[in-house]
Each structure stands twice: as C-alpha cells, then as structure tokens.
Motif scaffolding. Sequence first.
Motif, PDB file in Angstrom:
ATOM      1  N   ILE A 251       1.784   8.316  -2.877  1.00 36.57           N
ATOM      2  CA  ILE A 251       0.725   7.456  -3.415  1.00 36.57           C
ATOM      3  C   ILE A 251       0.512   7.759  -4.886  1.00 36.57           C
ATOM      4  CG2 ILE A 251      -1.165   9.029  -2.808  1.00 36.57           C
ATOM      5  CD1 ILE A 251      -2.772   6.429  -2.075  1.00 36.57           C
ATOM      6  N   ASN A 252       0.256   6.734  -5.637  1.00 37.92           N
ATOM      7  CA  ASN A 252      -0.032   6.895  -7.062  1.00 37.92           C
ATOM      8  C   ASN A 252      -0.972   5.784  -7.483  1.00 37.92           C
ATOM      9  OD1 ASN A 252      -0.085   7.218  -9.781  1.00 37.92           O
ATOM     10  ND2 ASN A 252       2.147   6.994 -10.101  1.00 37.92           N
ATOM     11  N   ALA A 253      -2.238   6.157  -7.726  1.00 42.16           N
ATOM     12  CA  ALA A 253      -3.226   5.156  -8.141  1.00 42.16           C
ATOM     13  C   ALA A 253      -3.713   5.455  -9.545  1.00 42.16           C
ATOM     14  CB  ALA A 253      -4.384   5.120  -7.141  1.00 42.16           C
ATOM     15  N   THR A 254      -2.857   6.087 -10.291  1.00 42.24           N
ATOM     16  CA  THR A 254      -3.236   6.333 -11.687  1.00 42.24           C
ATOM     17  C   THR A 254      -2.940   5.096 -12.505  1.00 42.24           C
ATOM     18  OG1 THR A 254      -1.038   7.239 -12.053  1.00 42.24           O
ATOM     19  CG2 THR A 254      -2.786   8.810 -11.515  1.00 42.24           C
ATOM     20  N   PRO A 255      -3.655   4.935 -13.632  1.00 43.16           N
ATOM     21  CA  PRO A 255      -3.438   3.721 -14.433  1.00 43.16           C
ATOM     22  C   PRO A 255      -1.953   3.538 -14.751  1.00 43.16           C
ATOM     23  CG  PRO A 255      -5.308   4.955 -15.256  1.00 43.16           C
ATOM     24  CD  PRO A 255      -4.702   5.807 -14.188  1.00 43.16           C
ATOM     25  N   GLY A 256      -1.486   2.307 -14.591  1.00 40.73           N
ATOM     26  CA  GLY A 256      -0.095   1.996 -14.899  1.00 40.73           C
ATOM     27  C   GLY A 256       0.862   2.323 -13.783  1.00 40.73           C
ATOM     28  N   ALA A 257       0.322   2.815 -12.655  1.00 36.13           N
ATOM     29  CA  ALA A 257       1.205   3.176 -11.541  1.00 36.13           C
ATOM     30  C   ALA A 257       1.946   1.931 -11.028  1.00 36.13           C
ATOM     31  CB  ALA A 257       0.390   3.795 -10.412  1.00 36.13           C
ATOM     32  N   ASP A 258       3.178   2.170 -10.594  1.00 35.28           N
ATOM     33  CA  ASP A 258       3.985   1.063 -10.085  1.00 35.28           C
ATOM     34  C   ASP A 258       3.608   0.791  -8.636  1.00 35.28           C
ATOM     35  OD1 ASP A 258       5.836  -0.777  -9.334  1.00 35.28           O
ATOM     36  OD2 ASP A 258       7.602   0.472  -9.774  1.00 35.28           O
ATOM     37  N   LEU A 259       2.991  -0.361  -8.419  1.00 35.67           N
ATOM     38  CA  LEU A 259       2.554  -0.686  -7.054  1.00 35.67           C
ATOM     39  C   LEU A 259       3.731  -0.933  -6.128  1.00 35.67           C
ATOM     40  CD1 LEU A 259      -0.413  -3.081  -7.871  1.00 35.67           C
ATOM     41  CD2 LEU A 259      -0.554  -0.787  -6.881  1.00 35.67           C
ATOM     42  N   ARG A 260       4.865  -1.256  -6.706  1.00 33.19           N
ATOM     43  CA  ARG A 260       6.014  -1.600  -5.855  1.00 33.19           C
ATOM     44  C   ARG A 260       6.865  -0.389  -5.503  1.00 33.19           C
ATOM     45  NH1 ARG A 260       8.467  -6.218  -9.449  1.00 33.19           N
ATOM     46  NH2 ARG A 260       8.120  -4.491 -10.869  1.00 33.19           N
ATOM     47  N   ARG A 261       6.529   0.781  -6.044  1.00 31.13           N
ATOM     48  CA  ARG A 261       7.364   1.942  -5.740  1.00 31.13           C
ATOM     49  C   ARG A 261       7.288   2.226  -4.240  1.00 31.13           C
ATOM     50  NH1 ARG A 261       7.104   7.767  -5.729  1.00 31.13           N
ATOM     51  NH2 ARG A 261       9.252   8.493  -6.018  1.00 31.13           N
ATOM     52  N   GLY A 262       8.433   2.463  -3.643  1.00 32.93           N
ATOM     53  CA  GLY A 262       8.432   2.730  -2.217  1.00 32.93           C
ATOM     54  C   GLY A 262       9.839   2.683  -1.665  1.00 32.93           C
ATOM     55  N   VAL A 263       9.924   2.472  -0.387  1.00 33.72           N
ATOM     56  CA  VAL A 263      11.215   2.446   0.288  1.00 33.72           C
ATOM     57  C   VAL A 263      11.490   1.009   0.749  1.00 33.72           C
ATOM     58  CG1 VAL A 263      12.532   3.329   2.246  1.00 33.72           C
ATOM     59  CG2 VAL A 263      10.990   4.830   0.996  1.00 33.72           C
ATOM     60  N   TYR A 264      12.708   0.587   0.522  1.00 33.61           N
ATOM     61  CA  TYR A 264      13.053  -0.821   0.761  1.00 33.61           C
ATOM     62  C   TYR A 264      14.321  -0.963   1.607  1.00 33.61           C
ATOM     63  CZ  TYR A 264       9.756  -2.271  -2.885  1.00 33.61           C
ATOM     64  OH  TYR A 264       8.629  -2.525  -3.611  1.00 33.61           O
ATOM     65  N   HIS A 265      14.410  -2.109   2.277  1.00 30.03           N
ATOM     66  CA  HIS A 265      15.699  -2.537   2.829  1.00 30.03           C
ATOM     67  C   HIS A 265      16.435  -3.265   1.716  1.00 30.03           C
ATOM     68  CE1 HIS A 265      14.854  -1.536   6.948  1.00 30.03           C
ATOM     69  NE2 HIS A 265      13.721  -2.209   6.935  1.00 30.03           N
ATOM     70  N   VAL A 266      17.714  -2.945   1.575  1.00 25.47           N
ATOM     71  CA  VAL A 266      18.477  -3.602   0.517  1.00 25.47           C
ATOM     72  C   VAL A 266      19.493  -4.578   1.128  1.00 25.47           C
ATOM     73  CG1 VAL A 266      18.228  -1.759  -1.172  1.00 25.47           C
ATOM     74  CG2 VAL A 266      20.134  -1.685   0.457  1.00 25.47           C
ATOM     75  N   PHE A 267      19.853  -5.526   0.311  1.00 28.99           N
ATOM     76  CA  PHE A 267      20.803  -6.568   0.738  1.00 28.99           C
ATOM     77  C   PHE A 267      21.879  -6.714  -0.316  1.00 28.99           C
ATOM     78  CE2 PHE A 267      16.552  -7.476   2.245  1.00 28.99           C
ATOM     79  CZ  PHE A 267      16.740  -7.669   3.602  1.00 28.99           C
ATOM     80  N   SER A 268      22.964  -7.329   0.069  1.00 25.10           N
ATOM     81  CA  SER A 268      23.952  -7.651  -0.952  1.00 25.10           C
ATOM     82  C   SER A 268      24.817  -8.790  -0.464  1.00 25.10           C
ATOM     83  CB  SER A 268      24.804  -6.431  -1.307  1.00 25.10           C
ATOM     84  OG  SER A 268      26.053  -6.485  -0.668  1.00 25.10           O
ATOM     85  N   THR A 269      25.530  -9.367  -1.398  1.00 24.06           N
ATOM     86  CA  THR A 269      26.397 -10.491  -1.049  1.00 24.06           C
ATOM     87  C   THR A 269      27.787 -10.019  -0.639  1.00 24.06           C
ATOM     88  OG1 THR A 269      27.007 -10.678  -3.356  1.00 24.06           O
ATOM     89  CG2 THR A 269      25.242 -12.107  -2.594  1.00 24.06           C
ATOM     90  N   ALA A 270      27.978  -8.707  -0.587  1.00 27.13           N
ATOM     91  CA  ALA A 270      29.302  -8.206  -0.196  1.00 27.13           C
ATOM     92  C   ALA A 270      29.632  -8.678   1.214  1.00 27.13           C
ATOM     93  CB  ALA A 270      29.321  -6.687  -0.262  1.00 27.13           C
ATOM     94  N   SER A 271      30.901  -8.856   1.443  1.00 24.23           N
ATOM     95  CA  SER A 271      31.351  -9.276   2.757  1.00 24.23           C
ATOM     96  C   SER A 271      30.945  -8.249   3.794  1.00 24.23           C
ATOM     97  CB  SER A 271      32.876  -9.437   2.736  1.00 24.23           C
ATOM     98  OG  SER A 271      33.335  -9.732   4.021  1.00 24.23           O
ATOM     99  N   GLY A 272      30.271  -8.689   4.834  1.00 23.35           N
ATOM    100  CA  GLY A 272      29.834  -7.777   5.884  1.00 23.35           C
ATOM    101  C   GLY A 272      28.416  -7.302   5.694  1.00 23.35           C
ATOM    102  N   ASP A 273      27.910  -7.467   4.488  1.00 23.87           N
ATOM    103  CA  ASP A 273      26.524  -7.077   4.241  1.00 23.87           C
ATOM    104  C   ASP A 273      25.620  -8.260   4.579  1.00 23.87           C
ATOM    105  OD1 ASP A 273      24.223  -5.768   3.291  1.00 23.87           O
ATOM    106  OD2 ASP A 273      25.407  -4.732   1.762  1.00 23.87           O
TER     107      ASP A 273
END
Lengths: 462, 1086
Positions: A251-273
């Motif tokens: 958690i980071n609620a200091t001024p300017g903190a990145d609200l989107r920082r976190g863990v994500y599912h990633v995608f790609s256009t690679a074959s099989g992805d």
Amino acid sequence: MIRRIASVLAATALAAGCSSDRLVVPSFNDPAVGPADRSLLQNLASGLLTEQRGGMAGLVSNVGIFGRESYNYTGSEPRNTSFFLSVFPLDNSGFTNGQWDPRWRNIRNALNLITIADPAPFLTDAEKNAVRGYANTLRALDLFYVVATRDTLGAPTAVDVETNRAQPFVSRDSVYRFISATLDQAATQLAAGGTAFPFTLHAGFAGFTTPATFRQFNRALAARVLVYRGTLGCGNPCYTQALAAIGESFINATPGADLRRGVYHVFSTASGDALNGLNNQVNPDILAHPSYRGDAQRRANGDPDLRFSTKLRTISPARNAPGTGLGIPTDLAFTLYPDQTTPLPIIRNEELILLRAEANIGLGNLSAALPDINFTRVNAGGLEPLTTLGSASDAVTTLLYERRYSLMFEGHRWFDVRRHGRILSLPLDLPTHFRVTVMPVPQAECVFRATLAQELRGPGCP
Amino acid sequence: MLAIHPRPVVARSGADAGADTPSFPVATRRPSRGVGGTRLGDSPPMRLFRQCAVALALVAIAAADLVAQRRITGRVTEEGTTTPLGSASVQVAGTTTGTYTAANGTFALTAPAGQVTLRIRRIGYQLRTVVVPAGQGSVDVALKRDILQLETQVVTGQQGSIERRNAATAIVQVTAEELNRVPAVSPEQALQGKVVGARINMNSGAPGGGGQIQVRGVTSVLGNGEPLFVIDGVIMSNASIASGANSITRAGGAGAIATVQDNRTNRLADINPAEIEDIQVLKGAAASAIYGSRATNGVVIITTKRGRSGQPRWNVTQRFGTSEILRTVGQRRFPDTASAIAAATLAANATIAREQVIAALNANGGTLPYNEFTSQLFGRTPLSWQTSASVTGGNENTRYSASVGRAFDGGLAVNTDNTRDNARINIDQNVTSRLTARLDLGYARQRANRGISNNSNTPVTSPLYVFGATPSFMELRTRDAQGNFPVNRFGGNANPINASNPFQTLQFVQNEEDVDRIIGAGELNYQAYTSPTHQLRASVLFGFDRFNQENQVYSPNFLQYEPSDGQLGTAVESNGASRQSNLLARVNYEFAPRSLPFRASTEVGATQEEQGLVLTRVRAIGLVPGVPNVNQGQQITTQSRELQRDQAIYVRQQLLAFDDRLFLQGSLRGDRSSNNGDVAKFFLFPGVQGSYRFVNAIPGIDEFKLRASYGETGNRPLYGQRFVILGGNGLIGGVNGLGAVATLGNPNIRPERMAETELGFDLFGFSRRVSLEFTNFDRRITDALLLRNLPNTSGVTTQFDNIGVLRTRGQEVALQVVPAQTRGFTWVSRTAFQRIRQWYGRADGVNPFPPNVGFGAAYGRPRIATGVSSTAIWGNRPVRLNVNGRDTIVVRDTVIAEGNPDFEMFFTNTFTAGRWSLAVQVDWRRGGAMSNVTQNVFDQYRNARDHDAASPCRGATLDREDCWILSGGRQVLVDTSATATLGAWRWQKWNNGQDARVYVQDGSFVKLREVALAYQVPSSLSRRLLGERVGDVRLSLVGRNLLMWSPYWGMDPEVSNFGNNNVGRFVDLAPFPPSRQVFFSLDVGF
C-alpha cells in the motif's frame, strides 16, 4: 513342398510382427506426466498463471452483468442477456455457472506443483518453501473466486489429487477462514523462501518477483479476504487483522503514489498467448451499464467524475440487447482496457487504500478512513475532498461509490453490494429482470454428488 | 476373336464387368468336378489365382487328351432378347475343360466325344446346364437374368466369399450399375437407399460431398462410429478434416482455427464411383468379426474393376448436367412498413431500421421491395459434367484395367464447385505357374470450393444465418458503380462490422480444399499345393493409402465484417497429411473329400496396420491487402499428430455340406493396438454363423433359408485416450503454461466390445420371381467408452473409461418382386424396410453429456441416461411438479424428441422395355426429429417466411399447454390476440430456451431419390454414326433428389451442422443448401 509351406507360414508369422514394441506410440501432442526438472517447474508455475488468467475475463464480465456494471450484447448469443438477467433461477447446466471447473483445476495444479517440487533434488529448501508459498497464494486466490461467486452456497476446500474423490461442502465462512489460513501459511513459507524463486515470473509481477516482494502481494490478498470476512460477520477481529496485513502489503497512499501499482494478468498477441477478453476489439459486444452516467458525481467544474470520463466512452448509436426486448439500450462502452493486451489487475494499490478505509469504517474509525477515501476521490476522481463521512451507513455508501468508480469493471461491485447487504441498490432495468445473489454450482457437479452420501451432497447442490 | 455382335449394354457393365468372377472351371457346385474342389473364396486375388490355375490346367489337359475330343461351338445370349453375353463361362461338366464367351457371345471349346453337359454361367445371370448330344457340334444358350442376385458372390471374411444363396448373414451388395445409375458427389450419396440396414445422410449440399454412413445405428459415443472402408484389400481413410472455415464463421469461438462445424468433407468422397465394380456392406458382428477391433461399425468392402483377357475394350462416358436448389427457406414478406421497421429494429436499432426502410421505400417507388435471399444467392443452375474413359484387356498372363475420369460439380452459389480427377490402373500378372501377382494403383485429386455455411458467431458470416437477421426489403445483390456491394446493417447489433453481406462474402471468400491421394495395393498369391481334394494357397497383400489435404481459407481485407476482430483480412493455411498402410498375410487350405458330402475351407492370417495423421494449421489476421498467404499479420499455429498401429491374427473355418444346403462358419480373431492401455494384450473376437436351405420344400417356394449368427467385434479406443497428460493451457510472458486437463486419460483403456445375435430367413419363390429377406438383430455393446464423472471440485471433470452399455435392436426387410418378366418387358420391384431401436444400458456414474455435440438444452442435444434412447433429443421444457402439495411449474431438461427415424423405406422399381429402361428410387423416412436452429434465427429477427401466418393460440386459454410460457415460475399466456402470428408464437413459446420443443421438429420425408431413363441406340445406327468398332451406345436422362415431400420447414431434414456425429446429427443451422440434379449421359463402348 513341406519347405514351401513352412516358408509361407514363416512369412505369415513375420508379417504379424511378433513383437509388440512397435505398438508403443508416444503422446505427440501433450506431455505425459513425468518427473520434474527445472524447465518443467517453470512450465507448471506459469501454468498456474495461465489457468487463472483464463477465467478472469469471464469473471469480470459475468459479475459485471450481475452487478449492473456491464452488458454483453452478442448478437448471435441472446442468452448473454436473457440467461443472466431474466431467466430465474440461473441455469446451472452451463453458461451462467462459470468460475468453477478451471478454478478447481488450478487448485489441483497448485497442489501438483508442490507435490512435484517437494522431492526435487535440484531445489534448495528455501526454494522449495518459495514454491510452496507461491503455489499456496495462487491456490487461495482461486478458492477466493469460487467462494465469492457462490457465497452462501459454500464450497469444498480440499482437493483430493490422488483419488479424485469428492470433498464435502463447507459453509461460506469456513471457506473464507480456510483461505485466510492458506494465505497465512503461504506468507510464512515465502518468508522462509530465500531470495529468489526457482522460476521467473512474468511482467505482471514487476516489483513482486522475489519471495519477499511476492509476500507483499500475498498480504494484499489476505487483506482483501479479511475485509470481506469483516463484512460477512467476523467484524472487528478481521478488520484489525486486515489492517495488519495491509501494513505488510505494498500500500502507498503518499502524495503522488501510483494507484495502479500492483499485480496484473498480462496478455500478448504472440501465438498461443491470450488477448484481454474485456477489450473492445476482442469483445465488441461488452457494453457498460448506462447508470454510470447518472450516478457519477460532479467535479468542481461540473464535469463528471474523472473515473467516468477516463474509463468509459459514449458510443453512437446506442445498442440494445439482441432478440426481443430483454435488455435496455446503452450508449456506454468501457475504455479501461484500451488495447487487446492491456493488463488486467489482480490487486492494486487503489484497492488497498480503499480496503484500509473499509476496515477502518468497519472498526468505527471513520476519521481514519476519511483520508484514504479522499485520496481516491481526489487523485482518481478529481472530486472535491469530503470533510466528513457522516454516519456509519453513509460512510459505507461513500465507500461503495468509491469502489464502484475506482475499481470499475475489475470484478468487484456485485461482491461489494452483496456483502454489505445492499444488493437491492442494484437497479432493475426491466420488470422481468431479477438480481442474482449467487452463481449456481454447475449441474455436472451436482449430478455427480447426487449419487453420493448425504454429507457430500450440499449445500451447494439443491 | 472378332466381335460380331454388339456387346451388352453398358448399363449392365457392373454385372458384366464381374463376368470373370465365377471362377472357371472350378466354379462347380460339386467338389469332385473342379480342380480346386471348393470355391468358397472368391475375392479378386482368389479369382485371379484360380483363373491362372485353370488356364494352366487347360493347356496341360488339352495337350494330353486331344485325340479323344471334339469341338463344340455356340453362342450365349440373354433370354428374351438377342443381346449377346460376353465373358460368360462355359464349362464341360465333370471335367476341367472350359472357356469364356467372346464379346459377341460366341465360344468354342474341345469336349470329350459323346454326350456332354455344358454349364454356362455369368454374373448377373442364372446358371444354366445344357446337354449336347454326341453328334451335335453347336449350341445356342439363353441365360435368364439373376434378378434376385442369388448367385452373386458375397464376401465372408478378409478374403473369402460365398454365393449369396448360402450366406448366413445379411450382406448387402450394391453393383456398379446401381451405383452409377445417377451421378453422385460421393460414393455415400450413391449408396443412399441402397443399403438396407444403413442410415446414410448428406450433411449439406456443398460441392465436394460430406456424408455419413451409420450401419445398424449408434455403435459408439466417444469412439469411432464410421464403418471400416476396405478398397481392394486396402484399409482406407475416411477422415473428416475441418477446413478452417471457423476462422471466418467463428462457430466454435474466435480462439479455434477449425472446428467440427466447418462443413467437413469425409474422404470417401475421393473414390470415383465409376471405378467400382461392387460394394458390399458387412453389417453384423458375425460377418465382420474377421475384421476384429475395427469392425463394430460395419465394414464397407469396395472392389474396383479388374481386367479380363481379350481385345482391349473401351468405354467412354460423357455426362452433362445441372443442379438447382432443392428448397429455399424463403423470407418474410412484410405486411406493412411498421412491421418491417419492428423486425429491422431487432437486428439493428430503431434509427437504422427506420433509415433503411425509408431508403428501401424510396428506391422502390414507395412500396417495400421483397428479396428472397436464399434463392438469390443459391439460385444458380450451374453446369456440371463428368467424363470418363476406361479400357480393359490382356492375355492369359497379363490382364489390365485402366480408367481416367474427371467430374466437375458446379455449386449453387458463386465461387463454389468441385473438381475430381481420378485415374486407376489394376494389373493382374501370372508370374509362374503357381505364383500370381496383382498391382493396383489409384490416384485422386479433388479441388473443392466449399463456400461458407453452418453456424456462425460474431461477426455473423454464414449466409443463411445472415438472411435470418436481414429483413427482405434489403437489396443485398446490386453492386454500385464502383463494384461495391451494399453494406448490410442487420445482424450485427447496429454495428456493420459485426454483420456481413453474404453476396459479397461468397463472391470474395476462398474456402478451398485440395486433396491429392494415392491408394495402391500389391498382392502375391502362391498356390503351394493342389490336388482334387486338397488345396493350399498363400498370399501376401500390402496396401497403402496416402493423402494430403490442403485447405486455404482467405477472407480479403475489404469485406464488410473484416475489421470486426480489429484486424483486416483472415487467412488460414492448413494441411492434413494422412498415411496408412496395411499388410495381410494368409494361408488358405481347402478340403473336398470325394467320399463325403462336404467341402471345408480354413484360412489363417495375420495383419499389421498403421494409420498416421498430422494436421498443421496456421491462421493469420491483419493481412497485407491482396495477399492470401499467412506470412503477414498476427499468426496462430496449431499442430496435432496421431499414430496408431494394430496387429492381428485370425483363423476362419467354413463348411458347406449336404448339397450346399448347410453352411457353417466360425472365426476367431485376436487384435492388439497401440491405442489400447495394454498394447501387448490380444483381445479375442469370435464369430459363428450357420444357415440351412430348404429347397422346394413348400409348393411355390423355391427355397427357404434359415440363418443364425452370433459374433463379437471390437472398436478400439481413439488415439490419445490412454495418455495421462499435462495440457498446455497457453502461453504467458513467453512461457508455456502446463497444467491438468479436464479429461483424464486412462492407462487401462481397452476396446469397446459388441456382441450381436442375428436371426433371419430368406425366401425365394414363384420361379425366382419373389424374394423376401428378413433379419432381426440384437446388439449389446459393452465396455463402451464413456466419460466417467469425477467431481469437478477435484480439478478434473471426467475420465475416459470402458463403462457404458449400448443396446440396439432392429429389423431389416428386403422384398424383391418381378411382377412382369416377358419377352421385351421386365419390371423389377424392390422394397426395403429398416427400423432400429437403440438405447443406453447401464450408464451409472457417467458424464451424461457426450462431448462437443449440440448447442445445449435450449436447442436440444443428446444426453446419456440409462434406459433412454441414445439418439433421443433432450431439451428444456416446462413441467408440472407437485412440490410439497403445491402445483409448481419448472423448466426441466428432459427427452423431447427422437433423432432416430421410426423407420426408413426404400422403393426401387426398374422397368425394361426393349431398348428403353427406367429406374425409379424413392426413399421414405418417417420421424427423426431435427433441431431447427435455422428457423430459430429467422424467428429471432421476425424474418421467417411464415411469420405472419396465424398463431395457433389466437383466442386460446391457459388450458392449452402450447399457449403458455413460464415467467417467474408462473404460467403466462402467449399473445392470444386475433392478430397473433405464428412466428411470434414460436419465439415466445421458445422464450429463450425455456421450451425447446418448438424448434425440435419432425424430419420425415419422402424423396424421389433417383430417376434414370435410358435408351440403347440400335447397333446398326450407332455403327453408321460412329464407326464399325463401336459396340453399344446408350443415352440416358437421369436425376437425383428431384422431389422432396416433407413437413419440415427447413431446406432438407438430412443436413447436419456438426457433420458426422455418432449421436447428434440432428442440428440444422444455416447449412449449404442441398440441390436436385439432372444429367444427360452418353455411354459408348467399343
């Protein structure tokens, strides 16, 4: 003559191919189950993430429809509207009963990963702990999705990988407790997990790729589960633990903190992805509920909440459900997954801040909640900060508004209104519509359990 | 020998071509008379072998006994006509002396001095014996046609055969004449209605074929359900490889390149019916047990034409024809503008609807135009043609048969057609006096443009699906000055990139299938020992079947729907490489004691088979304009590979005794396969059969034969079902993820096992003018492969296991009558009847749903349940339940219809009058429900042609079950007003799948399947026109599927969206329209 006959018989025997060695044909298309090496470990570890990702677009889209966040107006599939909104109860024979099989498969995969890594001679003890912590964290997360969608129906907790026998259903609260315990166990294992995983994590885990930093992700999930439990009856003890977990998260609620920082599912256009199934090009028929427009609060200059204008766009002409009048027209579509490969959040800072606010509201500590609420209001919504949260009930209303717009179409709202007892706040667009409270346990599971002893049958299966 | 008389008409060439089949001169019914003693085996190599042996014997005997002999000449003709019969065998009874007639029917042979008896026989004719007194030097013989085919040879094993009159099982034989009477797109179409006991349906009307043969019902759910096809001893592939059309239709979702809904062609289509001499279908387990673990679905044995010694004999056939849509689904004619706007609004939105209606009105002078899209798009009457030429000939040591042919089928829509090229050469060669060889090589090439059809999802591209969404006032055909087609705004939810204009789509989309195939066989026959009572022969046969199927699908960038996935253009390149081979070695011993009234034959053999199939597919989206290659753009690739090997040993024992009245056969086969869990284990399949003929026992009844048989066969698992695997669940961050797969393999898997009892009788009466064949069979398939249910919460859902039981009972009746057989006029009438009842035996703990079949309970689909028909259609319907004393209505998934017909009947009548002949075949199917999803689509958008007909519920009340629907657990009346319409009623009643019965409809039909009118040109005329060498010239006018009577709403109740399917071939969704065809044909023989 005899020699001729003999030679013919010999030829016959030869042709029969006296050996059955020729009949051993390998599995060409998929690897057969075998002993582990490092590369297999990597594949299995990544496999947990692909399997989990596979269900996410469905989860967000389905609970989006239930939570009146979204519609799916696929022309060739009117059931996307009718079955989710108008046919009561939900059909348990397919279509509205997702978030079950793949989640359990992944729980099995996590247990498999541990089983395969534990005896591996090429791993250090620390690495084995890291694998356990990783697998248990992800396994807990899958079980969380199961119980969040089934709620009062409960769920089993264990998976019998050896015999594939059915395990008994336990109550919702027991499942949540089990998830918390699994996450705590994972946190301990991660703490003893040394400095690196014996495999690499993809870019969606940027910043969380060591056992120590992955543990922050683990604690973030633990906080979410504890806050859910807080609203579901556990109350103060859970909220207190949640605050502790949040403290160990990222958690980071200091001024300017990145609200989107976190863990994500990633995608790609690679074959099989895979591509992000919530993207407009990938699925052009997913639309946003029109109530977002009217419910958006106004900024000082009269414009709507920034989260409304950045995550949604107006389409023209408005679209309606296919078939005969089972949906309502909407002219809103989501833009928060602008590319086919835009990552999909699992948990991120903005949610953590609101979880802390929610825990504090739950503890009656409204003044402690106010800065966190205002942090998202101001930084994400561009709205004026609030000076007070009002009554406890008002505070929940405010919190739910913040969660609705901050975590829009990330798979939260239906859970949120339900666990706060506010399911009736969801609008019924047409008189024939109804509000779903749980997703059914699939018919296949219930048909199977119907043949088993009484204690194995329910309560998930009617 | 010079042909003085015209040869038999080509129409009979099927029967004629087999004229060397009754092996001469061992072809006696008395063992002592022949060199070989018995003639139980009569497949091509056996024939060959015997001919060779006989030829040699003749030479030897002739040389030795010239002194005491005399010469007899004569001529053989067809009774009642002057038609000479070539290739008939003429044999001196009691000796090994004999010959064949020349093409003009004449023969000459040397016979012992004194009175002799000649035995004259020919395939298709009844055996005749003639006494030639001592002083007589010439004799003319007329043969009667063997209309009931009593004397044809039917196969009884891998290679054995027996006269049909003795056979102990019901074996169907289809001759070349019957097969080729009317051109067909593929052999299975030519077989429709000709095989009692088989259900044969074409899946669509797309050029290139695609049909299913199901012998005696459902034999498997998860295993192979198609018969085993054997062509000249080569086990051939009948694979159905999906084209990749899914990349355009998205029927199975955007993720897959190809699916079962791609309107697949099964590769039987590569066989040219003109090359076929005959097709025999082994239906029962006893008959097919010798094929072991691949025989449960029946065995289709195809024999191609073989050479005969003599001058080269040419045959040229040219056919021209055309086809036309059999039925159209029509389009709604809007009664007024308001209803047009209302319907159009559903397929787009109110703004677009109004705008498009106004535009249509303006363009058409104020009245709504009407477009019948289906006939507009599929309204072509394309030219089709077939050219074929064949030649046979040879001498005593070498015989050949060669043929080439090209068939072109035009499609109903633009850019659809099929071209099939075939070439074949069959050579028989005597190597030494004891060794003969056979070498066959057949080549086929097919190029089909299949169009786009069947199910479709966003973007909607399948034409009939789009027509269901498009109101009839839209003008889709007319291109503007720049050549652009109109943009269709309907069907894509107001977004034109999710909709399509089928006129544009079919004009520009390529869906091309290109197959190259070689099938070949080589066989060596060795006669190890011969005496009047003993014969020992051995043979080795090697067969191979290799084909490559290339599919190219290309959707150019500029098509209306192309931006839908965010990328312009779609291209698919896929390649299916199939490689099969089989090796058969066998030893045959025949014993015919002079003193005992029986003949016996024993065969021992071993086989080894291999089948490999590799499928590679690449799809690219986002193409460089105009380039159909997959090099550019986002690509995905899939490859799958399978390989199976089988080994088997078998033994077969036959006994024919008491003046050929008693026939007994026993066989045992042991099979093992790479697909079984235990690859080393042999699975045993026994078969026994017996028959007894009562001759002239009852007045008026020439023969009465009782048959009984019991047999067991197997159906081995499919490739891969034995493997416990980790499945790839996708790539993430550049790494392949692995995990459990939903369905566990089973390392203990074994073949499905069918046990069948067949009982029947054959009756021949009134001087062979009536025959009646009745068969009753009872099948029990145990160890049926089903998916065992596992709790989904274990992370896996099902496991392959041998836990099912399938039951089938059925009756087959074939009646042949010759109502008229006079000089110059013959009428032969055949009537066949078949019915099947099939259900699941014990099926506990089984996943009730067979995988990948159907669209779910809302539309009807198959399920597995103990005691319930395996072809039952299950679906949602409201049912009334008593819950706690309260009347409650809930939706339940129950049996709502039966996909299997109540019965099928086939009527064939052949009239021959002088030079004219007429054959008419009518097929009748009663029952057999269809899930009419096509109509469902039309109703969804209120575009069905009968939408405005009166609803059956006008003025109805709640007591009418068909007039209420369930809403919130309560009965609510549908629209019962005086203006309520039929289309609206159907849609309302269906109410998003709560009552599937509305669209599950009766698929009964009567079809005028074949009509063939032929005229044989008088030889005097044909010679004057075409030259002296010309033999027979025949003209014919033929038609296929000319008429259909059916209450069914759709285009054809035979279609199948999912193609070939064991239990679920009843879904009609936007098929390629079936057609009727008419051909004019010219056959010339010289």
